[in-house]
Scaffold this motif. Structure first.
Motif: not given
Length: 274
Positions: A17-19, A171-172, A178-179, A183-185
């Motif tokens: 989903w993240e990809k 994120f949304a 930005g996404k 995710l890194t943060e």
């Protein structure tokens, strides 16, 4: 409870989903109008309304303010579905992941329906009711994310959780870069206390949130300003916004809970046979 293999399968689904989030659909790309164009097209009072609301995110992170939801009412809903002796939010973290998924999906569906009705009703009046819709939809987003947090066993009364919630909000509606940054943060957030402090300083003034929201609200709310026709655009805008926010919150919180469940499994003593 779940096995390590079952949790790993769920984790792989979230990673897929993240990809998928790294690619923006053409319509979303079209919606990301340059700031200068939005400045000219978006009425000043709407920009001011968004700016005021975004500044309230600062108060929300610090104290929770008027956006905090009732802990007991959410726990009551969870007990009615799981039929388990749940007394605290921490107890919720021990329920099976499948039950968390069921609760999350039901919440998402109900909030999307509510947002659709809200957008249609305020869109009917066009420009005159748009100023009402913006704070309502932001409040709905924050409360939805708080309930998602509790469904996964995390307490939004904790300041760190409120930071996580604001990051889910970002994120949304963020672009690809930005996404990835969010995710890194979030990955670093629970490994290093200094990472949390850094995230707070990055959000100082809440400018990044303001620009993200102006970008996201911009074209959708412009169409909603047309009386009567705004019903269609308002319903669509609010429906997609709450759906995206709920989906982001569900996936990011589910990922956290899976990692913690996997950690617990790895910490269990292994049985030996002679």
């Amino acid at each position: 409870m779940e096995t390590k293999e079952q949790l790993t399968v769920h984790l792989q689904m979230i990673e897929e989903w993240e990809k998928d989030q790294k690619g923006l659909w053409f319509w979303e790309k079209l919606g990301r109008l340059p700031f200068k164009i939005l400045d000219k097209l978006t009425p000043t009072f709407i920009q001011e309304k968004i700016a005021v609301l975004v500044s309230e995110l600062g108060s929300y992170i610090q104290t929770g303010g008027r956006y905090l939801i009732s802990e007991e009412s959410v726990l009551k809903k969870i007990r009615s579905v799981t039929w388990q002796p749940i007394e605290t939010i921490q107890d919720v973290g021990n329920i099976p992941l499948d039950e968390m998924i069921t609760l999350s999906e039901e919440l998402q569906k109900s909030r999307v329906k509510l947002a659709t009705v809200q957008g249609a009703s305020t869109g009917f009046g066009g420009l005159f009711t748009l100023a009402i819709d913006i704070p309502v939809i932001l409040g709905m987003a924050l409360k939805t994310l708080q309930e998602i947090a509790m469904i996964h066993g995390y307490d939004p009364n904790d300041k760190q959780e409120r930071i996580f919630i604001v990051k889910c909000l970002q994120f949304a509606s963020a672009d690809i870069v930005g996404k990835e940054a969010v995710l890194t943060e979030l990955a670093a957030m629970h490994e290093d206390k200094k990472a949390t402090d850094s995230m707070i300083s990055q959000l100082q003034g809440w400018q990044e949130v303001f620009f993200t929201y102006r970008d996201s609200f911009g074209w959708k709310k412009l169409f909603q300003m047309v009386p009567i026709a705004g019903m269609i655009f308002g319903a669509y805008a609010n429906k997609t916004m709450i759906n995206d926010i709920a989906e982001a919150g569900i996936m990011l919180y589910r990922k956290r809970r899976i990692y913690e469940k996997l950690h617990d499994i790895n910490q269990r003593p292994t049985s030996t046979t002679e």
